[in-house]
Design an enzyme around this catalytic site. Structure first.
Site, PDB file in Angstrom:
ATOM      1  CG  ASN A   1      -1.737   1.224   1.386  1.00 19.39           C
ATOM      2  OD1 ASN A   1      -1.775   2.061   0.476  1.00 19.39           O
ATOM      3  ND2 ASN A   1      -2.430   1.352   2.508  1.00 19.39           N
ATOM      4  CD1 TRP A   2       3.392   0.938  -2.785  1.00 22.80           C
ATOM      5  CD2 TRP A   2       3.456   2.000  -4.762  1.00 22.80           C
ATOM      6  NE1 TRP A   2       4.059   0.120  -3.684  1.00 22.80           N
ATOM      7  CE2 TRP A   2       4.107   0.754  -4.904  1.00 22.80           C
ATOM      8  CE3 TRP A   2       3.360   2.836  -5.879  1.00 22.80           C
ATOM      9  CZ2 TRP A   2       4.672   0.341  -6.125  1.00 22.80           C
ATOM     10  CZ3 TRP A   2       3.922   2.418  -7.085  1.00 22.80           C
ATOM     11  CH2 TRP A   2       4.573   1.187  -7.205  1.00 22.80           C
ATOM     12  CE  LYS A   3      -0.155   3.100   4.813  1.00 19.95           C
ATOM     13  NZ  LYS A   3      -0.039   3.182   6.267  1.00 19.95           N
TER      14      LYS A   3
ATOM     15  CG  HIS B   1      -5.812   1.822   5.306  1.00 23.88           C
ATOM     16  ND1 HIS B   1      -5.342   2.721   6.238  1.00 23.88           N
ATOM     17  CD2 HIS B   1      -4.810   0.927   5.101  1.00 23.88           C
ATOM     18  CE1 HIS B   1      -4.109   2.387   6.576  1.00 23.88           C
ATOM     19  NE2 HIS B   1      -3.755   1.302   5.899  1.00 23.88           N
TER      20      HIS B   1
ATOM     21  CD  GLU C   1      -2.857   5.319   6.908  1.00 26.64           C
ATOM     22  OE1 GLU C   1      -2.865   5.382   5.663  1.00 26.64           O
ATOM     23  OE2 GLU C   1      -1.930   4.811   7.557  1.00 26.64           O
TER      24      GLU C   1
ATOM     25  CD  GLU D   1      -3.385  -2.484   7.274  1.00 25.46           C
ATOM     26  OE1 GLU D   1      -2.282  -2.729   6.760  1.00 25.46           O
ATOM     27  OE2 GLU D   1      -3.998  -1.433   7.076  1.00 25.46           O
TER      28      GLU D   1
ATOM     29  N   GLY E   1       2.741   2.111  10.927  1.00 23.22           N
ATOM     30  CA  GLY E   1       3.709   3.203  10.829  1.00 23.22           C
ATOM     31  C   GLY E   1       4.440   3.499  12.124  1.00 23.22           C
TER      32      GLY E   1
ATOM     33  CB  SER F   1       5.368  -2.101  12.061  1.00 19.43           C
ATOM     34  OG  SER F   1       5.032  -0.753  12.376  1.00 19.43           O
TER      35      SER F   1
ATOM     36  N   GLY G   1       3.007  -1.221   4.293  1.00 24.06           N
ATOM     37  CA  GLY G   1       3.046   0.207   3.987  1.00 24.06           C
ATOM     38  C   GLY G   1       4.469   0.655   3.698  1.00 24.06           C
ATOM     39  N   GLY G   2       5.123   1.226   4.706  1.00 24.09           N
ATOM     40  CA  GLY G   2       6.444   1.825   4.532  1.00 24.09           C
ATOM     41  C   GLY G   2       7.453   0.934   3.809  1.00 24.09           C
TER      42      GLY G   2
HETATM   43  P1  13P Z   1       3.177   0.269   7.703  1.00 23.68           P
HETATM   44  O1  13P Z   1       3.677  -1.015   7.064  1.00 23.68           O
HETATM   45  O2  13P Z   1       3.929   1.486   7.228  1.00 23.68           O
HETATM   46  O3  13P Z   1       3.070   0.151   9.178  1.00 23.68           O
HETATM   47  O4  13P Z   1       1.668   0.486   7.153  1.00 23.68           O
HETATM   48  C1  13P Z   1       0.768  -0.565   7.214  1.00 23.68           C
HETATM   49  C2  13P Z   1      -0.432  -0.197   6.448  1.00 23.68           C
HETATM   50  O5  13P Z   1      -1.187   0.684   6.836  1.00 23.68           O
HETATM   51  C3  13P Z   1      -0.701  -0.920   5.199  1.00 23.68           C
HETATM   52  O6  13P Z   1      -1.967  -0.679   4.722  1.00 23.68           O
END
Ligand code: 13P
Length: 249
Positions: A9-11, A95, A97, A167, A173, A213, A234-235
């Site tokens: 997920n590149w957000k 998600h 977020e 999640e 994050g 994470s 994510g990251g």
């Molecule tokens: P991180 O891997 O950066 O913690 O993010 C997870 C995420 O929200 C994937 O959708």
């Protein structure tokens, strides 16, 4: 059960040129016989160029959100048909977020996942508890409510085609990953709840991803758990090197 799914997920990251560079580097590192299915979810504006870069590779592309209407006066929104038109096979729905910053509710998540399936996309439905909910011992109550609110009334066929992502909000994050046993405990709860909402055989077909994470060091322990069928990253998905290490876990 299908192959495990590793999804990036590149957000809100990546102009078109950077997105194509990242997609090309991922393409070089993924073989067709990969043990895991690989998915990248770029921001809307980069989906077209990433789809072109990954055409005929077997690496799937997905959106990070969609609206439940096909078309109309909904300024700023993007429909499932539009995502499919750009070459998407998947879409992330609900998600944390989106829930936290944009007021997304379980009811919306339910509408969105149905719209995604109607458009021929595979929704990845995200659930997870906040830190104070875990500390207050209401994790299962929260996730049960999220699942019931979004998935109640789905046919067995619709349910069997879902992917769910657990999640925990406190792990996103933060560098604070859930331990493999914490993840397994919640994944088992999710599968049991899916069984209540459909039946056990249907629930066993649903891939349940862990997100929060995930990195090359912790992926293996998570993937060894019975009910962990992949990861939503994510990251660590923003660098080809770390994402490919996770893909090859
Ligand atoms: P991180 O891997 O950066 O913690 O993010 C997870 C995420 O929200 C994937 O959708």
């Amino acid at each position: 059960m299908r192959r495990p799914l590793i999804a990036g997920n590149w957000k809100l990251n990546g102009l078109q040129s950077a997105a194509v560079t990242l997609a090309a580097a991922i393409r070089e590192g993924v073989t067709r016989d990969s043990r895991t299915e690989v998915l990248v979810c770029p921001p809307f504006t980069a989906i077209g160029v990433v789809s072109a870069a990954l055409k005929d590779t077997g690496i799937a592309v997905g959106g990070q959100d969609l609206h439940w209407q096909d078309s109309g006066a909904f300024t700023g929104e993007v429909s499932g048909a539009m995502l499919a038109d750009l070459g998407c096979r998947y879409v992330i729905v609900g998600h944390s977020e989106r829930r936290q910053f944009f007021g997304e509710t379980d009811e919306w998540v339910g509408k969105k996942l149905r719209a995604a399936q109607a458009a021929g996309l595979e929704p990845i439905v995200c659930v997870g508890e906040r830190l104070e909910e875990r500390e207050g011992n209401v994790t299962e109550a929260v996730i049960g409510r999220q699942l019931d609110g979004a998935l109640a009334g789905l046919s067995k066929e619709q349910m069997s085609k879902l992917t769910v992502a657990y999640e925990p909000v406190w792990a996103i994050g933060t560098g604070k990953v859930a331990t493999p046993s914490q993840a397994q405990e919640v994944h088992a709860f999710i599968r049991a709840r899916l069984g209540t909402l459909s039946d056990g055989a249907t629930a066993r077909e649903v891939r349940i991803l862990y997100g929060g994470s995930v990195n090359p060091e912790n992926i293996r322990g998570l993937m060894e758990q019975t009910d962990v069928n992949g990861a939503l990253v994510g990251g660590a998905s923003l660098k080809a090197d770390s994402f490919l290490k996770i893909v090859r876990c």
